[in-house]
Design an enzyme around this catalytic site. Structure first.
Site, short mmCIF file in Angstrom:
data_model
loop_
_atom_site.label_atom_id
_atom_site.label_comp_id
_atom_site.label_asym_id
_atom_site.label_seq_id
_atom_site.Cartn_x
_atom_site.Cartn_y
_atom_site.Cartn_z
N GLU A 64 13.51 -48.23 14.38
CA GLU A 64 14.99 -48.16 15.13
C GLU A 64 15.23 -49.48 15.69
OE1 GLU A 64 16.22 -47.91 19.02
OE2 GLU A 64 14.99 -45.95 18.68
N GLU A 137 8.50 -56.18 18.24
CA GLU A 137 9.07 -54.85 18.40
C GLU A 137 8.06 -53.86 18.57
OE1 GLU A 137 12.06 -54.33 19.70
OE2 GLU A 137 12.36 -56.55 19.41
#
Length: 959
Positions: A64, A137
């Site tokens: 995401e 991330e």
């Protein structure tokens, strides 16, 4: 009917939410599309993928984050950030749920709206997914040089370390997972830190390949834009794909005879006074119909949602714990479940609380208070019909509600036929429907668990030492080549993070131009009337027959202790009862006849620096029930009864627990409030009303209550008498024109019974002097620093704030530093600048980043195009779309703060005309600092290091 390659498969007019709904299926791929047409100009788009996890590595969550870090059409470092810099968006985010990942955007500007959609569609279908993006991330080993200690970094890794620092978050995860031992809901889709490091890049890529396909997508539109434009927009992407069979189905968890299976786990305690927390959990095996699901909402409201709800009341009045634990009803998954318990309870008392829960449910299965049940039904119905989503777009709320059926291959529209559903449920009030529901869902249900969290001092410190030792052993096991590989990867990742985007690629991001914006400020109707000594602001807006009435009482002149007491006043007025009746009956009527009465403490500043502090009672009611609201408010304000020390203790313990629950997830808010108290009187006042000082005040009053209850009760009576008077009162009324006269008459009748009172000057409060550390048991930090500059700022400083948040701070604190985020807040009239990070693995490094802001701005190179984007985004943030009640309230606040339309227009003009010269000039102001302060919320080891390095002077334990 076929349109643009889409087959119309359903159509329905939903009068209850004011939309015309069309349901399509993309013929080539099978992508599902729900298109809602309404007069609402706050348009919403969302694309959702079913993403069931198979473990707790957090792959869905990391993905995401990562798909928004560059795509085929927009090969930038982070197109998402470029949109934040340049859009009028009213919502721009992505969310990972236990079984789905949503990518919603919203804007009131049609051109901007479709720009956002195009960037998001390219992101989800054609992300670059570079290995370095995964490392940034997700997670990676980090070594600056071969001699230093091996560490683990990653944005999601640190975010989830922060999440698992909160006992409430841990309790929530364990409660859910305990009910789904053989199911995707038994994993943490967000990721557990110990599992995240097991995820490989190849698995990360595979997850995208398996689930991010149109055949596994649910696409949503809401707003007043043309239907054909919607379909053409998504067809450009969907038509490039072929059909594909994807198994992402969410099965039902088989029903198990668990009989309150016990799951015990430790949590990291901050002090020896910390107690246990527990939940009892029930899995509901059914696939519920829309009517049954709304009946569940009513049941939850009846059981725990109202102050007088029987489960809430019996647990709180038992004195066994401080506040309720558990989420109550979790209804967004395919299978709903219910979770309830207590926090702040001794482990040996858990069985007693368990007996209270079960015996209460058993009693209710025989007989329910129909008045209280009707109040719960009215409360739920009012919320559904009003759909007041606050700062979030209403269309987003409708999307998320529709997905609770649509994602599981059911009718996404059936939930919104409110007239039919609520009429049917109302008929069932006269039957024993809810008694039978309690019996079936709770008493005859053996798929149940009990989760217990037990405090353990120093657990995080122990875990951190163990992690360091594991990393030390791991490093020692590495060959020299492996160590050099990690060092090189660390350097390569930093180069990747610090690279500059190609100007040609930047130009590909679609943006608005300043000429597309209205240069005039928004005018919200506002009429000021005087009712004797009371100021009454009225705003004529379309409210759907709802009257929004706000009563605010000026707290000027109160002492520090009086402010602490006043901060609790709203809760006491609503939950201590009156001379006529107890708090249960009072709140039953509030829910039966109104949309609620909500206490609020608000602190701000006039543009001249003078503090503004008000205690508000914010109310909402249908026009037909104005008389009922008048009677209730008059009773609350003139016949309050602060006579029960037992009830007072229950409320104070709930308040205390609420603060402690907020320290980790909202640490940045506490740091910012504390910082403001170093620089201005408003900050000091807010600390006493709603900050750390208020928390310590609650703890102190609880101690006093044991020794001298009569004195404490009398103190609260005195503060109510002092504050509730017409001299301190401000009235704010947001109403349709035809109902104004009647509503104003109601206001007159309420004020008639109030004392006149008086207002004095503020005492001479002292500002906070020391740089401070606020100690909690946490694995991440919230680092704050404030600066006082010797000047007021221009409107251009708001553009600079936007520039720093989406540029320098984002890159240095989040991308490179691994924190979840950082922000900048400016008081443009008083020359104050505040920086704060959240869920931050660093501390001194972050403070150095804050100190380097002026140098960063002095050396800044910015094109006219980049500056124009920032100006547009700043205007978008300044003029966010608001619902009628928020518009009326903000308009009133402008008047109280001295922000008349002329001054607001001047600020907007300054924003429009911001130049690079303005930014450089602002940077020069840091050369003439008057003051600077540091506040950091974090764990003991972090704060000791900061103190040893002379960044802070004192450490304050919060628990």
């Amino acid at each position: 009917m076929n349109k643009c390659g889409f087959q119309l498969v359903g159509q329905k007019k939903l009068d209850d939410i004011g939309v015309m709904a069309n349901l399509y299926r993309h013929q080539e791929t099978g992508a599902r599309v729900l298109s809602l047409h309404t007069e609402d100009k706050n348009k919403v788009f969302g694309i959702t993928f079913r993403t069931p996890p198979q473990n707790s590595t957090g792959v869905a969550h990391i993905l995401e984050h990562s798909v928004l870090c560059g795509s085929k059409k927009y090969p930038l470092k982070e197109p998402f950030v470029e949109l934040l810099k340049s859009s009028l968006q009213t919502f721009l985010n992505a969310m990972t749920y236990p079984d789905k990942t949503c990518y919603p955007v919203a804007s009131t500007n049609e051109k901007d709206f479709y720009n956002l959609i195009d960037v998001y569609l390219d992101a989800v279908f054609y992300p670059l997914l570079h290995p370095y993006t995964f490392y940034q991330e997700g997670w990676h080993y980090e070594l600056e040089n071969p001699e230093e200690e091996l560490s683990i970094k990653g944005v999601v890794y640190n975010e989830m370390k922060g999440a698992y620092s909160s006992p409430d978050s841990v309790l929530f995860e364990l409660s859910q997972q305990s009910l789904f031992p053989n199911h995707v809901y038994g994993f943490d889709s967000g990721g557990h830190p110990k599992e995240i490091v097991k995820l490989t890049y190849e698995e990360f890529l595979s997850f995208h390949k398996n689930y991010y396909h149109p055949a596994n997508s649910w696409i949503y539109f809401y707003g007043n834009d043309p239907e054909e434009k919607r379909l053409q927009c998504i067809a450009k992407y969907l038509d490039k794909f072929s059909s594909l069979k994807i198994d992402s189905s969410i099965p039902l968890q088989p029903n198990l005879n668990l009989n309150f299976k016990v799951i015990k786990q430790f949590y990291s305690a901050s002090s020896s006074d910390d107690k246990s927390m527990f939940t009892l959990n029930w899995l509901f095996a059914n696939d519920f119909s829309p009517e049954e699901k709304i009946a569940l909402f009513v049941l939850e409201e009846f059981l725990i949602g109202l102050p007088g709800s029987p489960l809430r009341k019996n647990l709180i009045e038992s004195g066994l714990g401080e506040d309720l634990a558990g989420v109550g009803l979790e209804s967004e998954l395919r299978q709903a479940y219910f979770s309830i318990g207590l926090k702040g309870i001794k482990e040996e008392d858990i069985s007693k609380a368990e007996e209270i829960i079960l015996s209460t449910l058993k009693d209710l299965s025989y007989s329910i208070d129909k008045n209280l049940l009707e109040a719960a039904l009215n409360s739920v119905e009012f919320k559904f019909r009003e759909n007041n989503t606050g700062a979030y777009p209403q269309g987003l709320s409708i999307m998320l509600k529709s997905l609770t059926f649509w994602l599981y291959d059911k009718d996404p529209l059936a939930l919104f036929e409110y007239d039919k559903i609520f009429q049917n449920i109302r008929k069932k009030l006269k039957e024993d429907y809810f008694e039978r529901l309690i019996n079936a869902l709770f008493l005859q249900n053996s798929h149940t668990t009990k989760v217990i969290l037990i405090p353990k001092l120093g657990l995080f410190e122990q875990q951190n030492l163990e992690e360091k030792e594991e990393l030390r052993k791991l490093k020692n096991s590495f060959t020299e080549e492996k160590i050099l590989e990690i060092v090189n990867l660390t350097k390569a990742l930093q180069s990747f993070q610090q690279r500059q985007d190609d100007p040609q690629d930047l130009a590909k991001i679609p943006t608005l131009k300043l000429k597309d914006l209205d240069s005039n400020v928004e005018k919200i109707p506002c009429v000021l009337k005087q009712l004797n000594c009371t100021s009454c602001f009225t705003h004529h807006l379309n409210t759907g027959k709802i009257v929004y009435l706000d009563l605010g009482f000026n707290l000027q002149g109160l002492s520090d202790r009086e402010l602490i007491l006043a901060g609790m006043l709203g809760k006491l007025l609503l939950e201590m009862g009156t001379k006529k009746r107890d708090y249960v009956d009072l709140n039953t009527d509030i829910s039966r006849y109104t949309g609620g009465i909500y206490p609020l403490v608000l602190v701000d500043k006039h543009i001249n620096g003078k503090p503004l502090a008000y205690f508000w009672l914010r109310t909402k009611v249908l026009e037909s029930n104005l008389d009922k609201l008048r009677d209730i408010l008059t009773e609350i304000l003139t016949e309050y009864d602060f006579g029960s020390s037992k009830r007072l203790e229950e409320i104070l313990r709930e308040q205390k627990s609420g603060f402690e629950q907020s320290f980790i997830p909202s640490g940045h808010s506490f740091v910012l409030r504390r910082l403001k108290s170093c620089f201005n009187l408003s900050g000091v006042i807010e600390e006493y009303l709603n900050g750390i000082e208020h928390y310590f005040g609650i703890k102190h009053i609880l101690t006093e209550l044991k020794n001298c209850p009569e004195k404490i009760l009398e103190d609260f009576k005195k503060i109510a008498q002092k504050v509730i008077c017409t001299n301190r009162l401000v009235v704010n009324l947001t109403v349709e024109t035809q109902y104004e006269a009647r509503a104003f008459d109601i206001v007159k009748q309420i004020t008639t019974d109030l004392n006149v009172g008086n207002i004095t000057k503020w005492p001479n409060f002292s500002l906070l002097e020391n740089n401070q550390g606020l100690q909690v048991s946490a694995q991440v930090n919230y680092v704050g620093k404030g600066y006082k500059l010797d000047t007021e700022f221009l409107g251009s400083s708001l553009v600079i704030s936007r520039l720093l948040r989406t540029g320098y701070l984002w890159e240095k604190v989040r991308v490179i530093g691994g924190a979840y985020g950082a922000f900048c807040v400016m008081d443009i009239f008083q020359g104050e600048v505040y920086f704060c990070s959240y869920r931050d693995p660093n501390h001194i490094a972050t403070l150095n980043i804050f100190d380097n802001v002026s140098q960063e701005l002095k050396s800044l190179v910015l094109t006219n195009s980049e500056l124009e984007k920032l100006i547009i985004a700043t205007i978008g943030e300044l003029e966010k779309h608001k619902l009628p009640d928020a518009k009326g309230f903000e308009s009133m606040l402008w008047e109280l703060k001295g922000l008349d339309i002329k001054r607001r227009q001047k600020i907007k003009d300054q924003i429009f005309n911001t130049s690079l010269k303005d930014i450089k000039s602002f940077a020069q102001k840091f050369d003439f600092l008057k003051n600077q302060k540091i506040v950091v919320l974090g764990g003991e080891n972090t704060l000791l290091k900061l103190k040893e390095a002379s960044f802070i002077e004192e450490i304050i334990k919060l628990n």
